[in-house]
Write a protein that holds these residues in place. Structure first.
Motif, PDB file in Angstrom:
ATOM      1  N   UNK A 273       0.831  -1.209   0.000  1.00  0.00           N
ATOM      2  CA  UNK A 273       0.000   0.000   0.000  1.00  0.00           C
ATOM      3  C   UNK A 273       0.866   1.260   0.000  1.00  0.00           C
ATOM      4  N   UNK A 274       1.909   1.265   0.863  1.00  0.00           N
ATOM      5  CA  UNK A 274       2.789   2.433   0.890  1.00  0.00           C
ATOM      6  C   UNK A 274       3.532   2.600  -0.430  1.00  0.00           C
ATOM      7  N   UNK A 275       3.975   1.468  -1.002  1.00  0.00           N
ATOM      8  CA  UNK A 275       4.663   1.547  -2.278  1.00  0.00           C
ATOM      9  C   UNK A 275       3.731   2.035  -3.369  1.00  0.00           C
ATOM     10  N   UNK A 276       2.487   1.548  -3.314  1.00  0.00           N
ATOM     11  CA  UNK A 276       1.507   1.977  -4.308  1.00  0.00           C
ATOM     12  C   UNK A 276       1.239   3.475  -4.198  1.00  0.00           C
ATOM     13  N   UNK A 277       1.107   3.961  -2.955  1.00  0.00           N
ATOM     14  CA  UNK A 277       0.860   5.395  -2.765  1.00  0.00           C
ATOM     15  C   UNK A 277       2.061   6.201  -3.259  1.00  0.00           C
ATOM     16  N   UNK A 278       3.277   5.707  -2.935  1.00  0.00           N
ATOM     17  CA  UNK A 278       4.467   6.427  -3.388  1.00  0.00           C
ATOM     18  C   UNK A 278       4.557   6.427  -4.916  1.00  0.00           C
ATOM     19  N   UNK A 279       4.285   5.267  -5.537  1.00  0.00           N
ATOM     20  CA  UNK A 279       4.338   5.191  -7.000  1.00  0.00           C
ATOM     21  C   UNK A 279       3.269   6.073  -7.635  1.00  0.00           C
ATOM     22  N   UNK A 280       2.057   6.040  -7.056  1.00  0.00           N
ATOM     23  CA  UNK A 280       0.983   6.863  -7.605  1.00  0.00           C
ATOM     24  C   UNK A 280       1.336   8.350  -7.489  1.00  0.00           C
ATOM     25  N   UNK A 281       1.912   8.723  -6.336  1.00  0.00           N
ATOM     26  CA  UNK A 281       2.301  10.128  -6.172  1.00  0.00           C
ATOM     27  C   UNK A 281       3.363  10.521  -7.190  1.00  0.00           C
ATOM     28  N   UNK A 282       4.322   9.615  -7.406  1.00  0.00           N
ATOM     29  CA  UNK A 282       5.376   9.899  -8.376  1.00  0.00           C
ATOM     30  C   UNK A 282       4.796  10.002  -9.791  1.00  0.00           C
ATOM     31  N   UNK A 286       4.886  13.966 -11.914  1.00  0.00           N
ATOM     32  CA  UNK A 286       5.577  14.347 -13.148  1.00  0.00           C
ATOM     33  C   UNK A 286       4.631  14.965 -14.169  1.00  0.00           C
ATOM     34  N   UNK A 287       3.484  14.342 -14.499  1.00  0.00           N
ATOM     35  CA  UNK A 287       2.576  14.998 -15.457  1.00  0.00           C
ATOM     36  C   UNK A 287       2.066  16.343 -14.961  1.00  0.00           C
ATOM     37  N   UNK A 288       1.804  16.438 -13.644  1.00  0.00           N
ATOM     38  CA  UNK A 288       1.329  17.718 -13.125  1.00  0.00           C
ATOM     39  C   UNK A 288       2.403  18.803 -13.246  1.00  0.00           C
ATOM     40  N   UNK A 289       3.654  18.408 -12.988  1.00  0.00           N
ATOM     41  CA  UNK A 289       4.734  19.405 -13.118  1.00  0.00           C
ATOM     42  C   UNK A 289       4.888  19.855 -14.563  1.00  0.00           C
ATOM     43  N   UNK A 320      -3.655  12.036 -20.134  1.00  0.00           N
ATOM     44  CA  UNK A 320      -2.880  11.008 -19.428  1.00  0.00           C
ATOM     45  C   UNK A 320      -3.261  10.973 -17.949  1.00  0.00           C
ATOM     46  N   UNK A 321      -3.412  12.132 -17.318  1.00  0.00           N
ATOM     47  CA  UNK A 321      -3.838  12.167 -15.911  1.00  0.00           C
ATOM     48  C   UNK A 321      -5.231  11.573 -15.734  1.00  0.00           C
ATOM     49  N   UNK A 322      -6.113  11.844 -16.688  1.00  0.00           N
ATOM     50  CA  UNK A 322      -7.457  11.293 -16.617  1.00  0.00           C
ATOM     51  C   UNK A 322      -7.419   9.763 -16.717  1.00  0.00           C
ATOM     52  N   UNK A 323      -6.578   9.244 -17.629  1.00  0.00           N
ATOM     53  CA  UNK A 323      -6.449   7.797 -17.761  1.00  0.00           C
ATOM     54  C   UNK A 323      -5.873   7.183 -16.500  1.00  0.00           C
ATOM     55  N   UNK A 324      -4.848   7.814 -15.949  1.00  0.00           N
ATOM     56  CA  UNK A 324      -4.236   7.307 -14.727  1.00  0.00           C
ATOM     57  C   UNK A 324      -5.229   7.326 -13.566  1.00  0.00           C
ATOM     58  N   UNK A 325      -6.006   8.387 -13.449  1.00  0.00           N
ATOM     59  CA  UNK A 325      -7.004   8.465 -12.379  1.00  0.00           C
ATOM     60  C   UNK A 325      -8.065   7.387 -12.539  1.00  0.00           C
ATOM     61  N   UNK A 326      -8.492   7.145 -13.782  1.00  0.00           N
ATOM     62  CA  UNK A 326      -9.482   6.089 -14.025  1.00  0.00           C
ATOM     63  C   UNK A 326      -8.926   4.721 -13.659  1.00  0.00           C
ATOM     64  N   UNK A 327      -7.627   4.482 -13.991  1.00  0.00           N
ATOM     65  CA  UNK A 327      -7.024   3.201 -13.644  1.00  0.00           C
ATOM     66  C   UNK A 327      -6.924   3.034 -12.127  1.00  0.00           C
ATOM     67  N   UNK A 437       2.162  -3.310  -9.857  1.00  0.00           N
ATOM     68  CA  UNK A 437       1.611  -1.993 -10.185  1.00  0.00           C
ATOM     69  C   UNK A 437       2.732  -0.985 -10.417  1.00  0.00           C
ATOM     70  N   UNK A 438       2.603  -0.223 -11.501  1.00  0.00           N
ATOM     71  CA  UNK A 438       3.550   0.803 -11.948  1.00  0.00           C
ATOM     72  C   UNK A 438       4.884   0.201 -12.378  1.00  0.00           C
ATOM     73  N   UNK A 439       4.903  -1.105 -12.660  1.00  0.00           N
ATOM     74  CA  UNK A 439       6.151  -1.725 -13.094  1.00  0.00           C
ATOM     75  C   UNK A 439       6.333  -1.509 -14.592  1.00  0.00           C
TER      76      UNK A 439
END
Length: 489
Positions: A273-282, A286-289, A320-327, A437-439
């Motif tokens: 869960x922590x890894x998933x949150x860290x990966x999701x944040x990462x 990047x797209x937001x920046x 891309x952010x919309x797709x990521x959020x949907x996933x 996830x995120x691999x």
């Protein structure tokens, strides 16, 4: 000559009547049913397993000892009373022979173990008696007990239990009744001594059993208390801790192993869960920046063409952010669904044709081989998403073509869906990693080419939800992702 063998006792206490018993039971029920009394009983009741086990063991031994002691005392009493009765009956027969012959001496001689002898005619007159009854009136029954007549011997000065044997025999002057009293003092003393000894032995045995049970139960439950204390001390930040596991293979050791296995699963789940949150944040950062940079530059750049290009790039990043959020939302829904499999019938051939038909041939065409008649229970939308994700992955890595092949396993009846691309093979070491996830593999690190890294994990979760699996096969024509779904519920 008629013989009788009644039990002669002193008058006992009056019996408790049935009405008194009923009143006592009613009063007891009222007392225990009172709220305060019930609360007091609950407070006094033992709460620990150790105490309850010790009390149960002591109570069990006490019941057994009481029953055994009662049997021993009853057998001892019976044997002693039969001995006394035999002696009294022999004395009574001797006196009866003298009475029949008209040779009754005065006073009568007492034999061994005999307390008194009294001979009474049919008119209730004392004919002869032993020296210790001189001047005493004739014995008369005062009642009955257990089928025997009882006499009050207080008038005779006898303050202990006796067994009186009564014999009726003819005599020259008419029938006479002979009463021979044999003392039960020895039987009473033996009964009292035996009862006291058995009580002391029972108390000692119950104490030993209680002590051993308390010690043994405490030693057996000590690991349980250690496990409880360790579990109570483990917080959400200390899932790496483990409960102490005792040696051996008993129930407590298996409990400790089960608790440690559960803690390992919780730790692994927390780590994921922590890894998933860290990966999701990462992945979101990047797209937001980039999006913010594009918008800031577009806002200040004087050239309209450059602004249009920047806005178009910002739109792509937004998609891309919309797709990521949907996933991410779909993963959360799949995790919340649990393992309750949908039961809607899904025609896989029709679903595959529809999914392939709406896809673009860019960058590579998709060839479909899907015979009809393959139906599985499930959710058509989710199974369609599974196939879409596999096709996205296949088209991303294929060199020239992608093939979809649907069939039914003749041995198990499972539906088998193969998605094959002619791209580079996946090494055995990465065949499990790609479902994390995120691999992304080394040749797919670019976010433009590698996707979000959630497509294959979502496909695997959907397959697991439908009771199926996804495996990676290296074939001569390329790499095949094989999905196997059961056709039964």
């Amino acid at each position: 000559m008629a013989e009788q063998d009644p039990t002669i006792r002193k008058p006992g206490r009056p019996r408790v009547t049935n009405a008194a018993r009923r009143r006592a039971r009613t009063a007891l029920r009222r007392l225990t049913g009172h709220p305060r009394t019930a609360a007091l009983i609950r407070r006094l009741a033992p709460s620990s397993v150790r105490t309850r086990t010790t009390l149960a063991a002591c109570a069990s031994v006490a019941v057994v000892m009481v029953a055994a002691s009662a049997v021993v005392v009853m057998m001892l009493r019976g044997n002693l009373e039969r001995t006394v009765e035999t002696g009294g009956l022999a004395q009574a027969k001797d006196v009866a022979r003298l009475a029949s012959a008209g040779r009754l001496p005065e006073p009568l001689t007492l034999g061994p173990g005999t307390d008194f002898i009294q001979v009474v005619d049919d008119r209730g007159k004392v004919v002869a008696q032993s020296q210790n009854l001189a001047g005493r009136p004739a014995l008369t029954p005062t009642g009955s007990h257990n089928g025997h007549r009882t006499y009050d011997l207080d008038a005779l000065g006898k303050e202990h239990h006796q067994r009186v044997t009564t014999v009726t025999t003819p005599a020259p002057g008419g029938p006479v009744t002979i009463h021979v009293g044999a003392s039960l003092r020895t039987a009473d003393a033996a009964e009292d001594v035996t009862t006291a000894a058995l009580a002391a032995l029972s108390a000692l045995l119950i104490s030993i059993v209680g002590f051993l049970t308390w010690r043994t139960t405490g030693r057996a439950l000590r690991p349980v208390e250690a496990i409880r204390a360790e579990v109570a001390a483990i917080g959400d930040r200390g899932l790496d801790r483990r409960v102490p596991a005792p040696r051996g293979d008993d129930e407590i050791a298996r409990l400790a192993d089960t608790m440690n296995a559960m803690l390992e699963r919780l730790e692994a789940a927390g780590t994921r869960q922590r890894q998933f949150i860290a990966d999701a944040s990462h992945e979101l950062r990047s797209p937001l920046a980039v999006l913010r940079t594009q918008l800031e530059v577009a806002l200040t750049h004087p050239d309209p063409e450059v602004r249009d290009t920047l806005v178009a790039g910002a739109l792509q990043d937004t998609e891309r952010l919309q797709t990521l959020s949907a996933d991410l939302l779909l993963l959360a829904r799949l995790d919340a669904t649990g393992r309750s499999r949908p039961t809607e019938p899904v025609d896989l051939a029709d679903l595959a044709r529809t999914t392939v038909a709406v896809r673009s041939t860019d960058p590579h065409p998709v060839t479909l081989h899907a015979p009809g008649g393959v139906t599985v229970p499930g959710n058509a939308l989710w199974i369609g998403r599974l196939l879409t994700n596999l096709l996205d992955n296949a088209q991303r890595h294929a060199r020239r073509s992608v093939t979809v092949h649907l069939s039914e396993d003749p041995e198990t009846g499972d539906a088998v869906l193969d998605v094959t691309n002619d791209g580079p093979p996946i090494s055995p070491a990465d065949q499990e990693k790609i479902f994390e996830r995120f691999a992304r593999l080394d040749d797919a690190r670019s976010r433009d080419d590698g996707g979000t890294g959630l497509g294959l994990p979502i496909a695997q979760d959907i397959a697991a939800l439908h009771g199926g699996t996804i495996t990676v096969l290296d074939t001569p024509t390329g790499t095949t992702f094989r999905t196997r779904l059961t056709t039964g519920d």
